[in-house]
Design a protein around this motif. Structure first.
Motif, mmCIF file in Angstrom:
data_model
loop_
_atom_site.group_PDB
_atom_site.id
_atom_site.type_symbol
_atom_site.label_atom_id
_atom_site.label_comp_id
_atom_site.label_asym_id
_atom_site.label_seq_id
_atom_site.Cartn_x
_atom_site.Cartn_y
_atom_site.Cartn_z
ATOM 1 N N PHE A 34 -9.928 28.129 21.586
ATOM 2 C CA PHE A 34 -9.569 27.276 22.719
ATOM 3 C C PHE A 34 -10.803 26.723 23.426
ATOM 4 C CE2 PHE A 34 -9.421 27.416 27.380
ATOM 5 C CZ PHE A 34 -8.480 26.445 27.650
ATOM 6 N N ARG A 35 -10.702 25.454 23.816
ATOM 7 C CA ARG A 35 -11.623 24.857 24.789
ATOM 8 C C ARG A 35 -10.823 23.865 25.620
ATOM 9 N NH1 ARG A 35 -17.312 22.830 22.420
ATOM 10 N NH2 ARG A 35 -15.966 21.164 21.661
ATOM 11 N N GLY A 36 -11.157 23.732 26.891
ATOM 12 C CA GLY A 36 -10.379 22.900 27.790
ATOM 13 C C GLY A 36 -10.589 21.409 27.602
ATOM 14 N N GLY A 37 -9.556 20.652 27.934
ATOM 15 C CA GLY A 37 -9.631 19.192 27.969
ATOM 16 C C GLY A 37 -10.023 18.547 26.649
ATOM 17 N N GLU A 38 -10.826 17.479 26.761
ATOM 18 C CA GLU A 38 -11.265 16.758 25.569
ATOM 19 C C GLU A 38 -12.110 17.640 24.651
ATOM 20 O OE1 GLU A 38 -10.555 13.566 24.459
ATOM 21 O OE2 GLU A 38 -9.014 13.759 25.993
ATOM 22 N N ASN A 39 -12.717 18.688 25.212
ATOM 23 C CA ASN A 39 -13.517 19.595 24.387
ATOM 24 C C ASN A 39 -12.672 20.343 23.369
ATOM 25 O OD1 ASN A 39 -16.041 19.046 25.561
ATOM 26 N ND2 ASN A 39 -15.637 20.461 27.243
ATOM 27 N N GLY A 40 -11.338 20.363 23.588
ATOM 28 C CA GLY A 40 -10.451 21.070 22.678
ATOM 29 C C GLY A 40 -9.835 20.209 21.596
ATOM 30 N N THR A 41 -10.272 18.949 21.490
ATOM 31 C CA THR A 41 -9.770 18.100 20.406
ATOM 32 C C THR A 41 -10.514 18.400 19.116
ATOM 33 O OG1 THR A 41 -11.345 16.312 20.864
ATOM 34 C CG2 THR A 41 -9.226 16.257 22.042
ATOM 35 N N ALA A 42 -9.879 18.049 18.003
ATOM 36 C CA ALA A 42 -10.491 18.299 16.696
ATOM 37 C C ALA A 42 -11.852 17.635 16.581
ATOM 38 C CB ALA A 42 -9.556 17.796 15.585
ATOM 39 N N LEU A 43 -11.959 16.402 17.082
ATOM 40 C CA LEU A 43 -13.210 15.659 16.966
ATOM 41 C C LEU A 43 -14.341 16.346 17.716
ATOM 42 C CD1 LEU A 43 -14.830 13.216 16.037
ATOM 43 C CD2 LEU A 43 -13.946 11.958 18.017
ATOM 44 N N ASN A 44 -14.072 16.792 18.942
ATOM 45 C CA ASN A 44 -15.133 17.439 19.712
ATOM 46 C C ASN A 44 -15.468 18.825 19.192
ATOM 47 O OD1 ASN A 44 -15.789 15.343 21.458
ATOM 48 N ND2 ASN A 44 -14.105 15.834 22.842
ATOM 49 N N PHE A 45 -14.475 19.546 18.689
ATOM 50 C CA PHE A 45 -14.775 20.817 18.020
ATOM 51 C C PHE A 45 -15.722 20.583 16.840
ATOM 52 C CE2 PHE A 45 -10.803 23.060 19.666
ATOM 53 C CZ PHE A 45 -11.489 24.112 20.251
ATOM 54 N N TRP A 46 -15.475 19.495 16.112
ATOM 55 C CA TRP A 46 -16.308 19.201 14.939
ATOM 56 C C TRP A 46 -17.709 18.753 15.352
ATOM 57 C CZ3 TRP A 46 -16.356 20.267 9.977
ATOM 58 C CH2 TRP A 46 -17.285 19.606 9.170
ATOM 59 N N ASN A 47 -17.777 17.850 16.308
ATOM 60 C CA ASN A 47 -19.074 17.277 16.699
ATOM 61 C C ASN A 47 -19.994 18.287 17.371
ATOM 62 O OD1 ASN A 47 -18.537 14.745 15.677
ATOM 63 N ND2 ASN A 47 -17.761 13.927 17.612
ATOM 64 N N ASP A 48 -19.430 19.261 18.059
ATOM 65 C CA ASP A 48 -20.252 20.255 18.758
ATOM 66 C C ASP A 48 -20.656 21.358 17.780
ATOM 67 O OD1 ASP A 48 -19.901 18.760 21.009
ATOM 68 O OD2 ASP A 48 -18.370 20.044 21.889
ATOM 69 N N SER A 49 -21.479 20.977 16.835
ATOM 70 C CA SER A 49 -21.771 21.857 15.694
ATOM 71 C C SER A 49 -22.593 23.085 16.061
ATOM 72 C CB SER A 49 -22.498 21.068 14.605
ATOM 73 O OG SER A 49 -23.703 20.514 15.103
ATOM 74 N N LEU A 50 -23.171 23.091 17.255
ATOM 75 C CA LEU A 50 -23.953 24.251 17.679
ATOM 76 C C LEU A 50 -23.145 25.212 18.547
ATOM 77 C CD1 LEU A 50 -27.372 22.553 18.537
ATOM 78 C CD2 LEU A 50 -26.666 23.645 16.384
ATOM 79 N N SER A 51 -21.899 24.880 18.819
ATOM 80 C CA SER A 51 -21.093 25.710 19.709
ATOM 81 C C SER A 51 -20.555 26.934 18.969
ATOM 82 C CB SER A 51 -19.925 24.901 20.274
ATOM 83 O OG SER A 51 -18.985 24.600 19.256
ATOM 84 N N ASN A 52 -20.283 27.975 19.733
ATOM 85 C CA ASN A 52 -19.700 29.185 19.157
ATOM 86 C C ASN A 52 -18.326 28.905 18.549
ATOM 87 O OD1 ASN A 52 -21.891 30.789 19.923
ATOM 88 N ND2 ASN A 52 -20.982 31.307 21.912
ATOM 89 N N GLU A 53 -17.565 28.028 19.221
ATOM 90 C CA GLU A 53 -16.216 27.732 18.738
ATOM 91 C C GLU A 53 -16.254 27.019 17.388
ATOM 92 O OE1 GLU A 53 -16.100 28.098 23.162
ATOM 93 O OE2 GLU A 53 -17.358 27.016 21.742
ATOM 94 N N HIS A 54 -17.153 26.051 17.248
ATOM 95 C CA HIS A 54 -17.310 25.344 15.970
ATOM 96 C C HIS A 54 -17.602 26.331 14.848
ATOM 97 C CE1 HIS A 54 -18.808 22.005 13.316
ATOM 98 N NE2 HIS A 54 -19.573 22.979 12.848
ATOM 99 N N ASN A 55 -18.515 27.233 15.087
ATOM 100 C CA ASN A 55 -18.900 28.197 14.053
ATOM 101 C C ASN A 55 -17.815 29.224 13.789
ATOM 102 O OD1 ASN A 55 -21.517 27.128 13.480
ATOM 103 N ND2 ASN A 55 -22.236 27.952 15.429
ATOM 104 N N LEU A 56 -17.019 29.551 14.810
ATOM 105 C CA LEU A 56 -15.913 30.481 14.610
ATOM 106 C C LEU A 56 -14.808 29.839 13.767
ATOM 107 C CD1 LEU A 56 -14.563 33.177 15.106
ATOM 108 C CD2 LEU A 56 -13.769 32.317 17.326
ATOM 109 N N ILE A 57 -14.539 28.566 14.013
ATOM 110 C CA ILE A 57 -13.555 27.860 13.190
ATOM 111 C C ILE A 57 -14.017 27.852 11.735
ATOM 112 C CG2 ILE A 57 -12.417 25.642 12.751
ATOM 113 C CD1 ILE A 57 -12.751 25.058 15.778
ATOM 114 N N LYS A 58 -15.279 27.516 11.519
ATOM 115 C CA LYS A 58 -15.808 27.474 10.155
ATOM 116 C C LYS A 58 -15.744 28.840 9.484
ATOM 117 C CE LYS A 58 -18.894 23.483 9.923
ATOM 118 N NZ LYS A 58 -20.295 23.012 9.731
#
Length: 257
Positions: A34-58
């Motif tokens: 989970f991330r709030g707002g626009e940060n929780g869209t697929a595109l922003n999850f993908w683009n934020d490649s240094l975030s913990n959430e991006h790496n957890l999804i991967k």
């Protein structure tokens, strides 16, 4: 299943855990990111490649064994599948039979953004050429999400199964029923979660909306017969029937079952 989204997605992902247990669904297991707002869209999850959430999804996808991969809706006009496509490409590497779904969220700020960036729902609909917020959502669901995103993803990934959950109708139907005094419970538009459609001006969902949306997910993903389901909603209003009608009206081309 792997479920990624924002605050208009997460409550239903969490409610599905509860409803699946109540319905004796075997082997239900979900990872919710989970991330709030626009940060929780697929595109922003993908683009934020240094975030913990991006790496957890991967890392979750890399382990394999994902049967369902669910994401929240979002629309980028110049490239509507952006974000979804990249995640699906990544997912199918170790999960070749994964099934993809998009939960189609409602619009936010039903009474308008207090900062003045968005009018109330009725004005918002009229400004976009529609007579009601329900008509605008119907357009968003069919023309933007289904035709511009799902249809194109089916071309790009012809062997992958796609479906949508029209989760936003839980909000819009209960909202309209409240306005029309059709609810069988003392439910306000705004207020505490237990007795309101919305808990804040942003339009976050009260308990009655979360439960109705959760039943939508239960029907959409596991094909549970809502007419026979015994989950106790704690409301006099028949939330099972509301969810059932929403799914009956959902375009069969975009259903899983």
């Amino acid at each position: 299943m792997l479920l990624i989204g924002n605050s208009f997605f997460r409550p239903y992902a969490e409610k599905l855990d509860e409803l699946s247990l109540d319905a004796n669904i075997e082997n239900h297991n979900s990872t919710i990111i989970f991330r709030g707002g626009e940060n929780g869209t697929a595109l922003n999850f993908w683009n934020d490649s240094l975030s913990n959430e991006h790496n957890l999804i991967k890392s979750t996808l890399e382990k394999g064994g994902i049967s369902f991969f669910g994401m929240t809706s979002g629309h980028v006009s110049d490239n509507p599948t952006d974000g979804f496509k990249q995640w699906i490409e990544y997912a199918i590497q170790n999960n070749p039979n994964v099934i993809i779904f998009i939960s189609i969220a409602p619009f936010d700020f039903p009474d308008g953004d207090p900062n003045g960036t968005r009018p109330d729902w009725q004005t918002f609909a009229i400004d976009n050429g529609f007579s009601s917020i329900q008509e605008l959502y119907e357009y968003y669901l069919n023309d933007l999400i289904h035709h511009q995103i799902i249809d194109q993803l089916r071309v790009d990934f012809p062997t992958t199964k796609f479906f949508t959950i029209p989760t936003g109708w839980a909000t819009f139907n209960l909202y309209q029923m409240q306005l029309d005094s059709l609810l069988l419970d003392p439910i306000n538009l705004f207020g505490p979660s237990s007795s309101s459609i919305f808990t804040d001006l942003k339009g976050h969902q009260g308990d009655i909306v979360k439960k109705t949306g959760g039943l939508l997910w239960l029907k959409s993903i596991y094909n549970v017969n809502l007419s026979e389901n015994q989950y106790e909603t704690d409301y006099n209003t028949d939330l099972h029937e509301i969810a059932n009608q929403i799914m009956n009206n959902h375009d069969s081309e975009y259903k899983y079952y």
